[in-house]
Design an enzyme around this catalytic site. Structure first.
Site, PDB file in Angstrom:
ATOM      1  CG  ASP A   1      -0.243   0.087   2.538  1.00 23.87           C
ATOM      2  OD1 ASP A   1       0.817  -0.572   2.688  1.00 23.87           O
ATOM      3  OD2 ASP A   1      -0.728   0.791   3.439  1.00 23.87           O
TER       4      ASP A   1
ATOM      5  CD  GLU B   1       4.319   0.837   6.850  1.00 20.30           C
ATOM      6  OE1 GLU B   1       5.100   1.206   7.731  1.00 20.30           O
ATOM      7  OE2 GLU B   1       3.937   1.582   5.915  1.00 20.30           O
TER       8      GLU B   1
END
Length: 474
Positions: free
Chosen positions: A101, A163
């Site tokens: 991400d 994350e």
């Protein structure tokens, strides 16, 4: 080993443009985990990774961490992709972690198109954080397989898609899979940080923890007109500003009694790590655009970035902040601040000291308002000896690729999963960065230099070869 590694290096050089095109492909997937409208793109990025690894013959396992409420909508969390390439009992097993991400970006940047600049910069959201590094592991395996080279280790991987939004659900998966999927892991390697400077590689053996607090002050039942009520009521904002001003002085010294008592003393081993580092106040001031550096000595600046606790005030919620003038007395305000913690500070004790101090200071005011301290996060620090064999393997690989001994650094930021892996798998964790200090992760025009990307792919492969021949029990 030498012939295999040399052949691997040659093939990486030959495939440079192909590797850049692969990075371009994944940068184009806008996998922004904090944006509900992009959740499908985050999932697509995870599925891209899984499919590409399975094409190589890796065994993969998709775990769905659960659900979250984001922007008022219930969403499935992006999948955690676990995998294993190779299962030879005679080889060591290395676990690598990364995230697919990215942070949000202003659309005027054209952030999801990789642009190759004339000076070698590869500009695009996620290029350095963390799509370039996670591609490095994939391309390392692909290159070995396509060339018919024996892969030196068994490689396990754990890639997540949250994350940048707190890694929701990941810790529970690591704990659950510690004696299952992750069983047999010898060492862990994470490439999700950066060099200290722009030219010299490093190995990172320490991270600070972070404890985040909300300080609420509440008074009347509604906002008030200052012309009517100014000077007649205890104002929450006045109390809050006073309390925030007591936390830290203008030279960065935390004013909370007892906060430094748990800090690990400086050792002779640690002092040596500050020598000959690629770091200068001149370069730092240039990056800052103005010399606002507190400390006179560069060593002291690094110590206060790495090994001493710091306290930063981040903002105020509930106050008037729009353009123009408004004479309101806010009824409830919330100040936000955090402490970066270091060995051997415990989050629980930090929270106790912070709360006791603020309660004492508030009592001195004699205010009729109500005050509350809320700890919203208490992540722990991580520290490892740079003399561990895992770091020795990383250092040898760095010298092989770059021709210099790496700097041994710690970082002021936090990567909580590092400690989760170490504590639950009971193995050493190495942080082996690919990107440079000026990559601008999270900021406008994030980039990774072509040199760092290509040499970084070599570095990850060299590291695996070095682990294969290193006694990890030494």
């Amino acid at each position: 080993m030498a012939n295999t590694v040399d052949k691997y290096f040659d093939l990486v050089d030959q495939n440079q443009q192909k590797f850049i095109e692969t990075l371009r492909e994944v940068v184009e997937i806008p996998s922004v985990s904090s944006d509900a409208s992009k959740r499908g793109e985050v999932v697509r990025m995870g599925e891209w990774l899984q499919a590409r690894w399975e094409q190589l013959g890796a065994q993969c396992k998709r775990i769905d961490p659960g659900k979250q409420i984001l922007e008022g909508e219930e969403l499935d969390l992006p999948p955690v992709i676990l995998g294993q390439y190779g299962n030879d009992a005679n080889k060591k097993t290395v676990l690598v972690y990364g995230h697919y991400d990215v942070q949000p970006a202003l659309l005027e940047e054209d952030p999801f198109t990789l642009v190759e600049m004339d000076d070698g910069r590869l500009v695009g959201r996620g290029s350095t954080d963390d799509k370039g590094p996670i591609l490095g592991w994939l391309l390392c395996v692909e290159t070995h397989k396509q060339a018919g080279l024996d892969f030196p280790v068994n490689l396990k991987f754990c890639f997540e898609g949250m994350e940048e939004s707190g890694s929701e659900g990941l810790d529970a998966i690591i704990i659950d899979q510690a004696d299952k999927w992750f069983k047999g892991t010898d060492v862990v390697c994470i490439s999700d940080n950066y060099w200290l400077g722009k030219n010299k590689p490093c190995l990172t053996h320490g991270l600070r923890g972070v404890s985040y607090f909300h300080l609420e002050v509440e008074g009347p039942g509604a906002d008030l007109h200052s012309g009517v009520f100014g000077g007649t009521v205890h104002e929450p904002m006045v109390d809050l500003v006073h309390l925030l001003s007591k936390l830290v002085d203008t030279n960065g010294r935390i004013q909370i009694p007892g906060i430094y008592d748990q800090v690990m003393p400086v050792t002779d081993e640690e002092e040596l790590t500050y020598e000959n580092l690629e770091f200068s106040h001149v370069a730092l001031a240039t990056d800052l655009k103005h010399d606002v550096i507190i400390h006179a000595e560069e060593r002291d600046t690094l110590k206060h970035r790495w090994r001493y606790p710091t306290l930063s005030i981040h903002g105020v919620e509930g106050a008037f902040y729009s353009p123009g003038d408004k004479t309101v007395i806010p009824a409830k305000v919330k100040g936000k601040f955090s402490l970066r913690t270091v060995p051997n500070m415990e989050p629980k004790r930090v929270a106790e000291l912070v709360t006791a101090f603020l309660e004492k200071e508030f009592a001195k005011l004699g205010s009729k308002n109500r005050m509350r301290v809320i700890e919203t996060h208490g992540g722990r620090w991580w520290y490892s000896s740079p003399n561990h064999p895992n770091f020795v393997a990383g250092a040898r690989a760095t010298e092989l690729v770059y021709g210099v001994k790496p700097d041994l650094t710690r970082e002021g930021g936090s990567i909580p999963v590092t400690l989760t892996f170490e504590e639950n798998l009971n193995v050493n964790v190495l942080l082996l960065p690919m990107g440079a200090a000026d990559d601008g992760a999270h900021s406008i025009n994030e980039k990774i230099d072509r040199r760092n990307y290509i040499q970084g792919i070599k570095l990850l492969g060299a590291y695996l070869h070095e682990v294969a021949v290193t006694d990890m029990t030494a």
